[in-house]
Design a protein around this motif. Sequence first.
Motif, PDB file in Angstrom:
ATOM      1  N   LEU A 187       8.526  38.667  -2.431  1.00 30.39           N
ATOM      2  CA  LEU A 187       7.089  38.793  -2.209  1.00 30.39           C
ATOM      3  C   LEU A 187       6.760  40.036  -1.386  1.00 30.39           C
ATOM      4  CD1 LEU A 187       6.181  35.052  -1.474  1.00 30.39           C
ATOM      5  CD2 LEU A 187       5.791  36.338  -3.595  1.00 30.39           C
ATOM      6  N   PHE A 188       7.594  40.311  -0.385  1.00 26.56           N
ATOM      7  CA  PHE A 188       7.366  41.515   0.415  1.00 26.56           C
ATOM      8  C   PHE A 188       7.482  42.779  -0.434  1.00 26.56           C
ATOM      9  CE2 PHE A 188       9.384  45.070   2.650  1.00 26.56           C
ATOM     10  CZ  PHE A 188       8.394  45.374   3.578  1.00 26.56           C
ATOM     11  N   LEU A 189       8.449  42.838  -1.315  1.00 30.72           N
ATOM     12  CA  LEU A 189       8.648  44.017  -2.158  1.00 30.72           C
ATOM     13  C   LEU A 189       7.495  44.196  -3.148  1.00 30.72           C
ATOM     14  CD1 LEU A 189      12.474  43.594  -2.816  1.00 30.72           C
ATOM     15  CD2 LEU A 189      11.393  45.442  -1.515  1.00 30.72           C
ATOM     16  N   ILE A 190       6.989  43.092  -3.687  1.00 26.16           N
ATOM     17  CA  ILE A 190       5.832  43.191  -4.585  1.00 26.16           C
ATOM     18  C   ILE A 190       4.619  43.730  -3.831  1.00 26.16           C
ATOM     19  CG2 ILE A 190       4.199  41.854  -5.959  1.00 26.16           C
ATOM     20  CD1 ILE A 190       6.539  39.990  -6.684  1.00 26.16           C
ATOM     21  N   LEU A 191       4.417  43.221  -2.606  1.00 27.94           N
ATOM     22  CA  LEU A 191       3.292  43.695  -1.792  1.00 27.94           C
ATOM     23  C   LEU A 191       3.461  45.167  -1.436  1.00 27.94           C
ATOM     24  CD1 LEU A 191       0.717  43.111  -0.162  1.00 27.94           C
ATOM     25  CD2 LEU A 191       2.197  42.397   1.742  1.00 27.94           C
ATOM     26  N   LEU A 192       4.670  45.569  -1.062  1.00 23.54           N
ATOM     27  CA  LEU A 192       4.923  46.964  -0.711  1.00 23.54           C
ATOM     28  C   LEU A 192       4.707  47.876  -1.914  1.00 23.54           C
ATOM     29  CD1 LEU A 192       5.867  49.080   1.329  1.00 23.54           C
ATOM     30  CD2 LEU A 192       8.244  48.512   0.727  1.00 23.54           C
ATOM     31  N   ALA A 193       5.146  47.441  -3.095  1.00 20.81           N
ATOM     32  CA  ALA A 193       4.936  48.235  -4.311  1.00 20.81           C
ATOM     33  C   ALA A 193       3.443  48.389  -4.602  1.00 20.81           C
ATOM     34  CB  ALA A 193       5.641  47.587  -5.497  1.00 20.81           C
ATOM     35  N   ALA A 194       2.685  47.312  -4.410  1.00 22.24           N
ATOM     36  CA  ALA A 194       1.245  47.383  -4.653  1.00 22.24           C
ATOM     37  C   ALA A 194       0.560  48.338  -3.677  1.00 22.24           C
ATOM     38  CB  ALA A 194       0.632  45.986  -4.553  1.00 22.24           C
ATOM     39  N   VAL A 195       0.945  48.277  -2.412  1.00 23.15           N
ATOM     40  CA  VAL A 195       0.356  49.161  -1.404  1.00 23.15           C
ATOM     41  C   VAL A 195       0.670  50.615  -1.713  1.00 23.15           C
ATOM     42  CG1 VAL A 195       0.434  49.830   1.023  1.00 23.15           C
ATOM     43  CG2 VAL A 195       0.299  47.416   0.410  1.00 23.15           C
ATOM     44  N   MET A 196       1.901  50.913  -2.048  1.00 20.21           N
ATOM     45  CA  MET A 196       2.276  52.292  -2.357  1.00 20.21           C
ATOM     46  C   MET A 196       1.587  52.786  -3.625  1.00 20.21           C
ATOM     47  SD  MET A 196       6.295  52.758  -1.310  1.00 20.21           S
ATOM     48  CE  MET A 196       6.911  51.481  -2.416  1.00 20.21           C
ATOM     49  N   ALA A 197       1.395  51.886  -4.600  1.00 24.36           N
ATOM     50  CA  ALA A 197       0.688  52.288  -5.825  1.00 24.36           C
ATOM     51  C   ALA A 197      -0.763  52.659  -5.506  1.00 24.36           C
ATOM     52  CB  ALA A 197       0.736  51.152  -6.847  1.00 24.36           C
ATOM     53  N   ILE A 198      -1.402  51.891  -4.635  1.00 22.69           N
ATOM     54  CA  ILE A 198      -2.782  52.216  -4.243  1.00 22.69           C
ATOM     55  C   ILE A 198      -2.818  53.542  -3.488  1.00 22.69           C
ATOM     56  CG2 ILE A 198      -4.712  51.487  -2.789  1.00 22.69           C
ATOM     57  CD1 ILE A 198      -3.927  48.584  -3.442  1.00 22.69           C
ATOM     58  N   LEU A 199      -1.869  53.730  -2.584  1.00 26.23           N
ATOM     59  CA  LEU A 199      -1.834  54.976  -1.815  1.00 26.23           C
ATOM     60  C   LEU A 199      -1.622  56.186  -2.717  1.00 26.23           C
ATOM     61  CD1 LEU A 199       0.340  53.901   1.270  1.00 26.23           C
ATOM     62  CD2 LEU A 199      -2.135  54.273   1.210  1.00 26.23           C
ATOM     63  N   TYR A 200      -0.838  56.005  -3.754  1.00 30.13           N
ATOM     64  CA  TYR A 200      -0.519  57.143  -4.620  1.00 30.13           C
ATOM     65  C   TYR A 200      -1.608  57.389  -5.667  1.00 30.13           C
ATOM     66  CZ  TYR A 200       1.912  60.076  -8.000  1.00 30.13           C
ATOM     67  OH  TYR A 200       2.238  61.090  -8.859  1.00 30.13           O
ATOM     68  N   PHE A 201      -1.999  56.355  -6.395  1.00 27.56           N
ATOM     69  CA  PHE A 201      -2.923  56.551  -7.504  1.00 27.56           C
ATOM     70  C   PHE A 201      -4.379  56.687  -7.045  1.00 27.56           C
ATOM     71  CE2 PHE A 201       0.657  54.494  -9.679  1.00 27.56           C
ATOM     72  CZ  PHE A 201       0.850  55.395 -10.708  1.00 27.56           C
ATOM     73  N   LYS A 202      -4.753  55.988  -5.994  1.00 27.95           N
ATOM     74  CA  LYS A 202      -6.141  56.045  -5.547  1.00 27.95           C
ATOM     75  C   LYS A 202      -6.371  57.110  -4.487  1.00 27.95           C
ATOM     76  CE  LYS A 202      -9.948  53.159  -3.887  1.00 27.95           C
ATOM     77  NZ  LYS A 202     -10.387  51.794  -3.497  1.00 27.95           N
ATOM     78  N   PHE A 203      -5.477  57.157  -3.494  1.00 26.87           N
ATOM     79  CA  PHE A 203      -5.675  58.080  -2.373  1.00 26.87           C
ATOM     80  C   PHE A 203      -4.834  59.348  -2.480  1.00 26.87           C
ATOM     81  CE2 PHE A 203      -6.740  53.851  -0.728  1.00 26.87           C
ATOM     82  CZ  PHE A 203      -8.020  54.091  -0.249  1.00 26.87           C
ATOM     83  N   LYS A 204      -4.061  59.503  -3.572  1.00 34.15           N
ATOM     84  CA  LYS A 204      -3.273  60.719  -3.832  1.00 34.15           C
ATOM     85  C   LYS A 204      -2.295  61.024  -2.699  1.00 34.15           C
ATOM     86  CE  LYS A 204      -6.062  61.059  -7.328  1.00 34.15           C
ATOM     87  NZ  LYS A 204      -5.601  60.581  -8.658  1.00 34.15           N
ATOM     88  N   LEU A 205      -1.726  59.989  -2.087  1.00 35.16           N
ATOM     89  CA  LEU A 205      -0.786  60.175  -0.981  1.00 35.16           C
ATOM     90  C   LEU A 205       0.599  60.474  -1.539  1.00 35.16           C
ATOM     91  CD1 LEU A 205      -0.547  59.949   2.176  1.00 35.16           C
ATOM     92  CD2 LEU A 205       0.345  57.653   1.779  1.00 35.16           C
ATOM     93  N   ASN A 206       1.220  61.521  -1.048  1.00 32.57           N
ATOM     94  CA  ASN A 206       2.545  61.932  -1.536  1.00 32.57           C
ATOM     95  C   ASN A 206       3.667  61.624  -0.545  1.00 32.57           C
ATOM     96  OD1 ASN A 206       1.523  63.059  -3.981  1.00 32.57           O
ATOM     97  ND2 ASN A 206       0.858  64.872  -2.856  1.00 32.57           N
ATOM     98  N   TYR A 207       3.433  60.676   0.352  1.00 35.90           N
ATOM     99  CA  TYR A 207       4.423  60.355   1.387  1.00 35.90           C
ATOM    100  C   TYR A 207       5.053  58.978   1.176  1.00 35.90           C
ATOM    101  CZ  TYR A 207       2.272  64.277   3.859  1.00 35.90           C
ATOM    102  OH  TYR A 207       1.811  65.525   4.201  1.00 35.90           O
ATOM    103  N   ASN A 208       5.033  58.482  -0.041  1.00 36.84           N
ATOM    104  CA  ASN A 208       5.499  57.118  -0.286  1.00 36.84           C
ATOM    105  C   ASN A 208       6.984  56.916   0.007  1.00 36.84           C
ATOM    106  OD1 ASN A 208       3.209  55.689  -0.900  1.00 36.84           O
ATOM    107  ND2 ASN A 208       3.323  56.066  -3.094  1.00 36.84           N
ATOM    108  N   PHE A 209       7.786  57.955  -0.158  1.00 39.32           N
ATOM    109  CA  PHE A 209       9.209  57.774   0.142  1.00 39.32           C
ATOM    110  C   PHE A 209       9.397  57.484   1.628  1.00 39.32           C
ATOM    111  CE2 PHE A 209      13.693  58.146  -0.372  1.00 39.32           C
ATOM    112  CZ  PHE A 209      13.927  58.019  -1.722  1.00 39.32           C
ATOM    113  N   GLY A 210       8.621  58.154   2.466  1.00 36.72           N
ATOM    114  CA  GLY A 210       8.670  57.862   3.888  1.00 36.72           C
ATOM    115  C   GLY A 210       8.114  56.486   4.205  1.00 36.72           C
TER     116      GLY A 210
END
Length: 369
Positions: A187-210
């Motif tokens: 469940l934590f990994l699904i939530l983390l994947a969803a958060v990173m997807a929002i950060l990348y696709f919506k907010f254009k954040l390129n720091y997801n690896f960090g």
Amino acid sequence: MYPHPLFTIFGQDVMAYGVCMAIGIIACFGFLMFTMWYKKFNEDATDKILLIGLFGTGFGIFSAMLFQSVYNYISNPENGFHLSGLTFIGGLIGGVVSFLAVYFLYIYVIAPRTKIKFLQNNMNATLTDALPFIPIGICIAHAFGRLGCFFAGCCYGSEVSEGGWGLPVAVDKPGVLVVPTQLYEMLFLILLAAVMAILYFKFKLNYNFGVYSICYGIWRFCIEFVRDDSRGEIWKGASITPSQFWSIIMVILGIGYFFLQYYVLAKQMKHPELAVNQDADVSAEIVKAEAVPVAEKSGSVESEATEGTDTEEENTDGKKDETVPIAEETERSADTKKCGGKSGAKKSVKTSSPEKPEADEDKSQKEDE
């Protein structure tokens, strides 16, 4: 928990753990393919990154077995060294290192020297363009892997006290209620994947690896206190588990990645989606620029045609105007001709009348004589 074989193929038992791992890998690469298509990676960039990723995945699985076998040997050297078990962080380390090694070997050694068309570097994107969304795919694959752990009965938590909530998901403790850490981590990994997807696709954040390294490192360090399965040792008599040791390293590297991305990697990104949009804008401008002379030519042709029509109308009007006085003159000449006979007769009559006084003068002269 279902540690029994699902079915058998060519004499080999197929376990639920293996099926979940395979589904996770397929889902991961499916997500990567979709994102590369969405971000306008060309075919060459997509193929090269995915092929190297497949190699990194295969080597990562071997590395996961190798790391766990080393931990087991350190913990119980009397049992000897043999490949057994898997540890995710060991697989992550081996997968990342092997991927980077092959990628840089291709970019800086193979591609500049090869004459084989397929091996030439025609990519419109680099690894720096893919790093922001690769951790999302890793989380997807890892989440399915944790579901496989739940079915296999490994990676379980500590026993729950009476009245506590737990599940009998420990393969070596049948019937004992334990903390289902596998489901919590899934469940934590699904939530983390969803958060990173929002950060990348919506907010254009390129720091997801960090973001991934820090968040998962903290999570894994904490949940290791609840885990109760055998995980070996990082060194003999260590007070922390091997995963906790590597979790600390992940958090440190994750913090450093923010600086690396900001000062170095951001300058190396090609942003193929922006380049395609710019090319589309340029082509649209070219089409507009080419359309303007055509419009001007058509406008000039229309104006010339209009002017020609006007001149023709003016000429027609002029001709009409000219025909009017000609007709009037013709009518006048006709009237003049009609009146000409009468006037001539009158003139002849008038001219004959002056001859009478001359005759009278002759008569008077004769009388005088």
